[in-house]
Scaffold this motif. Structure first.
Motif, PDB file in Angstrom:
ATOM      1  N   ARG A 155      -1.527  -2.207  10.464  1.00 20.29           N
ATOM      2  CA  ARG A 155      -0.802  -3.176  11.021  1.00 20.29           C
ATOM      3  C   ARG A 155      -0.465  -4.345  10.292  1.00 20.29           C
ATOM      4  NH1 ARG A 155      -4.008  -2.691  16.592  1.00 20.29           N
ATOM      5  NH2 ARG A 155      -2.542  -1.114  17.568  1.00 20.29           N
ATOM      6  N   GLU A 156      -1.220  -4.105   8.820  1.00 22.78           N
ATOM      7  CA  GLU A 156      -0.698  -5.185   7.803  1.00 22.78           C
ATOM      8  C   GLU A 156       0.572  -4.822   7.174  1.00 22.78           C
ATOM      9  OE1 GLU A 156      -4.506  -6.562   5.419  1.00 22.78           O
ATOM     10  OE2 GLU A 156      -4.506  -4.278   5.398  1.00 22.78           O
ATOM     11  N   ASP A 157       1.247  -6.168   6.847  1.00 23.91           N
ATOM     12  CA  ASP A 157       2.513  -5.977   6.212  1.00 23.91           C
ATOM     13  C   ASP A 157       2.793  -5.042   5.079  1.00 23.91           C
ATOM     14  OD1 ASP A 157       3.663  -7.645   8.159  1.00 23.91           O
ATOM     15  OD2 ASP A 157       3.623  -9.530   6.845  1.00 23.91           O
ATOM     16  N   ASP A 158       1.822  -5.075   4.019  1.00 23.43           N
ATOM     17  CA  ASP A 158       1.919  -4.372   2.854  1.00 23.43           C
ATOM     18  C   ASP A 158       0.484  -4.414   2.237  1.00 23.43           C
ATOM     19  OD1 ASP A 158       3.019  -2.583   0.982  1.00 23.43           O
ATOM     20  OD2 ASP A 158       4.683  -3.902   0.372  1.00 23.43           O
ATOM     21  N   TYR A 159       0.317  -3.814   0.898  1.00 24.62           N
ATOM     22  CA  TYR A 159      -0.757  -3.795   0.197  1.00 24.62           C
ATOM     23  C   TYR A 159      -1.008  -5.330  -0.226  1.00 24.62           C
ATOM     24  CZ  TYR A 159      -0.407   1.079   0.334  1.00 24.62           C
ATOM     25  OH  TYR A 159      -0.299   2.321   0.959  1.00 24.62           O
ATOM     26  N   LEU A 160      -2.175  -5.955   0.106  1.00 24.30           N
ATOM     27  CA  LEU A 160      -2.242  -7.447  -0.362  1.00 24.30           C
ATOM     28  C   LEU A 160      -2.606  -7.603  -1.895  1.00 24.30           C
ATOM     29  CD1 LEU A 160      -4.330  -8.332   2.686  1.00 24.30           C
ATOM     30  CD2 LEU A 160      -2.059  -8.576   2.359  1.00 24.30           C
ATOM     31  N   ARG A 202      -5.110  -0.442   2.984  1.00 20.41           N
ATOM     32  CA  ARG A 202      -4.467  -1.395   4.025  1.00 20.41           C
ATOM     33  C   ARG A 202      -4.790  -0.971   5.244  1.00 20.41           C
ATOM     34  NH1 ARG A 202       0.661  -0.756   6.002  1.00 20.41           N
ATOM     35  NH2 ARG A 202       1.944   0.536   4.758  1.00 20.41           N
ATOM     36  N   HIS A 203      -4.963  -1.816   6.501  1.00 16.94           N
ATOM     37  CA  HIS A 203      -4.793  -1.450   7.775  1.00 16.94           C
ATOM     38  C   HIS A 203      -3.061  -1.397   7.983  1.00 16.94           C
ATOM     39  CE1 HIS A 203      -4.869  -1.562  12.138  1.00 16.94           C
ATOM     40  NE2 HIS A 203      -5.958  -1.298  12.015  1.00 16.94           N
ATOM     41  N   TYR A 249      -5.257   3.622   8.939  1.00 18.07           N
ATOM     42  CA  TYR A 249      -5.341   2.962   7.466  1.00 18.07           C
ATOM     43  C   TYR A 249      -4.452   3.686   6.594  1.00 18.07           C
ATOM     44  CZ  TYR A 249      -9.743   0.574   9.235  1.00 18.07           C
ATOM     45  OH  TYR A 249     -10.245  -0.031   9.931  1.00 18.07           O
ATOM     46  N   ASP A 308     -10.264  -4.152  -1.203  1.00 19.10           N
ATOM     47  CA  ASP A 308      -9.761  -4.026   0.219  1.00 19.10           C
ATOM     48  C   ASP A 308     -10.787  -3.408   0.916  1.00 19.10           C
ATOM     49  OD1 ASP A 308      -7.247  -5.179  -0.896  1.00 19.10           O
ATOM     50  OD2 ASP A 308      -6.640  -2.783  -1.325  1.00 19.10           O
ATOM     51  N   ARG A 347     -13.020  -6.177   2.469  1.00 18.97           N
ATOM     52  CA  ARG A 347     -12.444  -6.910   3.333  1.00 18.97           C
ATOM     53  C   ARG A 347     -12.096  -6.452   4.710  1.00 18.97           C
ATOM     54  NH1 ARG A 347      -7.268  -6.754   4.540  1.00 18.97           N
ATOM     55  NH2 ARG A 347      -6.491  -5.207   2.684  1.00 18.97           N
ATOM     56  N   LEU A 348     -11.631  -5.171   4.647  1.00 18.72           N
ATOM     57  CA  LEU A 348     -11.316  -4.517   5.957  1.00 18.72           C
ATOM     58  C   LEU A 348     -12.773  -4.193   6.742  1.00 18.72           C
ATOM     59  CD1 LEU A 348      -9.032  -1.844   4.571  1.00 18.72           C
ATOM     60  CD2 LEU A 348      -8.416  -3.595   6.097  1.00 18.72           C
TER      61      LEU A 348
END
Length: 101
Positions: free
Chosen positions: A96-101, A93-94, A75, A14, A17-18
């Protein structure tokens, strides 16, 4: 008391990726975000119970979230207090992301 911080492979992925996303946008912002994230996570060494519970309906009071402000958003770090010595970072996660990927 000081807790040892460890990262799962998912959490490490994560973070990469960020950072990769920000590096493509703004190298200076990526460096600032990295610093903000690690300083925020560092606070868990001393005060992991000061963070909100991850899910109010969960039976696990040791599953928590740390909010790290950055720019106009920030975050969210999902972590678990494993025992009286260890905090494990599970995902990042950020906001603004929906949820943890």
């Amino acid at each position: 008391m000081s807790y040892r911080i460890r990262f799962t492979l998912r959490a490490e992925d994560d973070l990469l990726r960020l950072f990769d996303f920000l590096l493509g946008q703004d190298v200076a912002a990526a460096a600032l975000a990295e610093s903000a994230l690690y300083k925020g996570i560092e606070a868990l060494e001393l005060f992991p119970f000061s963070c909100r519970k991850a899910d109010a309906e969960s039976d696990n009071p040791f599953l928590r979230e740390l909010i790290i402000p950055f720019g106009t958003a920030g975050y969210v770090v999902l972590f678990e207090i494993e025992n009286h010595k260890t905090v494990t970072i599970l995902a990042v996660r950020h906001q603004r992301e929906d949820d943890y990927l």
